[in-house]
Design a protein around this motif. Structure first.
Motif, PDB file in Angstrom:
ATOM      1  N   SER A 118      40.051  47.918  38.181  1.00 49.28           N
ATOM      2  CA  SER A 118      39.760  47.918  36.741  1.00 49.28           C
ATOM      3  C   SER A 118      40.336  46.682  36.068  1.00 49.28           C
ATOM      4  O   SER A 118      39.695  46.070  35.204  1.00 49.28           O
ATOM      5  N   THR A 119      41.547  46.296  36.477  1.00 47.30           N
ATOM      6  CA  THR A 119      42.179  45.101  35.895  1.00 47.30           C
ATOM      7  C   THR A 119      41.426  43.851  36.315  1.00 47.30           C
ATOM      8  O   THR A 119      41.187  42.942  35.503  1.00 47.30           O
ATOM      9  N   LEU A 153      37.795  39.183  35.329  1.00 47.03           N
ATOM     10  CA  LEU A 153      36.570  38.457  35.664  1.00 47.03           C
ATOM     11  C   LEU A 153      35.640  38.367  34.462  1.00 47.03           C
ATOM     12  O   LEU A 153      34.954  37.356  34.262  1.00 47.03           O
ATOM     13  N   ASP A 154      35.611  39.426  33.649  1.00 48.07           N
ATOM     14  CA  ASP A 154      34.822  39.359  32.408  1.00 48.07           C
ATOM     15  C   ASP A 154      35.359  38.275  31.490  1.00 48.07           C
ATOM     16  O   ASP A 154      34.591  37.514  30.877  1.00 48.07           O
ATOM     17  N   ALA A 155      36.690  38.185  31.400  1.00 47.86           N
ATOM     18  CA  ALA A 155      37.303  37.154  30.551  1.00 47.86           C
ATOM     19  C   ALA A 155      37.037  35.764  31.102  1.00 47.86           C
ATOM     20  O   ALA A 155      36.807  34.812  30.346  1.00 47.86           O
ATOM     21  N   VAL A 156      37.065  35.625  32.427  1.00 45.98           N
ATOM     22  CA  VAL A 156      36.742  34.339  33.057  1.00 45.98           C
ATOM     23  C   VAL A 156      35.329  33.923  32.694  1.00 45.98           C
ATOM     24  O   VAL A 156      35.068  32.758  32.348  1.00 45.98           O
ATOM     25  N   ALA A 157      34.385  34.882  32.751  1.00 45.12           N
ATOM     26  CA  ALA A 157      32.995  34.571  32.430  1.00 45.12           C
ATOM     27  C   ALA A 157      32.854  34.154  30.963  1.00 45.12           C
ATOM     28  O   ALA A 157      32.103  33.234  30.632  1.00 45.12           O
ATOM     29  N   GLN A 158      33.588  34.828  30.075  1.00 44.58           N
ATOM     30  CA  GLN A 158      33.508  34.503  28.643  1.00 44.58           C
ATOM     31  C   GLN A 158      34.066  33.116  28.345  1.00 44.58           C
ATOM     32  O   GLN A 158      33.526  32.380  27.522  1.00 44.58           O
ATOM     33  N   THR A 159      35.136  32.762  29.016  1.00 43.69           N
ATOM     34  CA  THR A 159      35.819  31.508  28.682  1.00 43.69           C
ATOM     35  C   THR A 159      35.316  30.300  29.462  1.00 43.69           C
ATOM     36  O   THR A 159      35.548  29.162  29.060  1.00 43.69           O
TER      37      THR A 159
END
Length: 340
Positions: free
Chosen positions: A36-37, A42-48
């Protein structure tokens, strides 16, 4: 994020709501971070857009975090589950995979080695049964990339091997036929250059010898592991004065060819002949009669292979290691008690 300001690890940590250290672990050692973490990171990596920075870090370390897989035929039904195991274990450790479908073409294999020479891949998984063509031209043996042979060992080379225990599996398969009263057992798949076939023939011979059954060399026929070679071998058997009552085939594809040949002659299987395969490929349970065979733990083979290769990349000395997994006897309808 600003279009002109590169994303930082701090940006990723802020969006994911975790520490910088956790972000670092998720990217470098994903197996040590909860799913989950890791998904949040990975979602944050994709956003940034921090992925670009991660790639630059890999280049600075001279590590591509990619593994090259060389396979002679990606359509081989044995390949898919091994690939799942390889990819699953690689992904856990932060690696990706590149697949080279060589078709046993020396030029193709040589071309795929460019991923190693250009530092786009860190190591090689070999499903080909031989060292890659062109490797000698790339440099001396001491400069070979880390490699692990899978399914088919590489003869005369200190390449670690992961696969099924072919000798023991073939012995168990032949023992099962003997337990059903068969003593005239043919082996279809003799080879002088494929290590797997030779090991399976040895297991067959050992089982017969241990049971005190004389081996009739006329029942040991060559086949190259294809369905057509199995069909042809079965047809050649019918020029003999005496026929076997059971066929142990080097693999399931060969067994299918034997079943096709016997069925075309009007025989009732397994009443007239028993047929045993090896591998338990996807269609083994759907042929008529459904095929009794030895099941390879292909997913586990893939996982163990990748784990071994990554251990080599981390500096462990495993040059002579061999990991043999057990096959499982799968009882279906193609083997029956001898009735003559």
């Amino acid at each position: 994020m600003s279009a002109t300001k590169p994303a930082t690890i701090e940006d990723v940590a802020l969006i994911a709501g975790v520490s910088i250290a956790t972000v670092s672990r998720a990217l470098n050692e994903p197996g040590k971070v909860a799913d989950s973490t890791r998904r949040k990171i990975l979602d944050a990596v994709a956003q940034t857009g921090y992925t670009t920075n991660a790639m630059a870090r890999s280049l600075r370390m001279r590590r591509a975090n990619m593994i090259l897989i060389l396979a002679p035929d990606v359509g081989d039904p044995n390949f898919s589950n091994i690939l799942v195991g390889l990819e699953t274990e690689a992904s856990k450790r932060g690696y990706g995979i590149l697949i080279g479908n060589t078709q046993n073409d020396p030029e193709r294999e040589t071309n795929y080695l460019r991923f190693i020479s250009s530092n786009q891949a860190d190591g090689i998984i070999l499903l080909t049964g031989h060292l890659p063509y062109g490797l000698e031209a790339a440099g001396p043996v001491t400069r070979m990339p880390p490699m692990v042979a899978v399914n088919e060992p590489v003869p005369y080379a200190a390449i670690p091997f992961v696969g099924v225990d072919n000798f023991e599996g073939a012995r168990v398969a032949t023992d099962h036929l003997i337990s059903q009263g068969h003593t005239r057992i043919a082996f279809i798949g003799k080879s002088t250059n494929r290590a797997v076939a030779m090991l399976r023939e040895r297991g067959y011979r050992t089982a017969l010898a241990s049971a005190g059954v004389a081996i009739d060399e006329r029942f040991v026929l060559e086949a190259d592991g294809t369905t057509e070679s199995g069909r042809g071998a079965a047809e050649r058997m019918f020029v003999r004065d005496q026929l076997p009552t059971a066929f142990f085939c080097v693999n399931d594809a060969t067994a299918l060819g034997v079943i096709i040949a016997l069925s075309a002659r009007g025989y009732d299987l397994p009443h007239d002949f028993s047929v045993m395969g090896f591998d338990d490929i996807s269609y083994a349970s759907f042929v008529t009669p459904s095929l009794t065979t030895m099941k390879q733990p292909r997913l586990q083979i893939g996982e163990a292979s990748m784990d071994l290769l990554l251990a080599m990349l981390e500096g462990e000395d495993v040059q002579k290691r061999e990991i043999l997994l057990r096959s499982e006897l799968i009882l279906r309808n193609s083997v029956a008690l001898r009735r003559d």
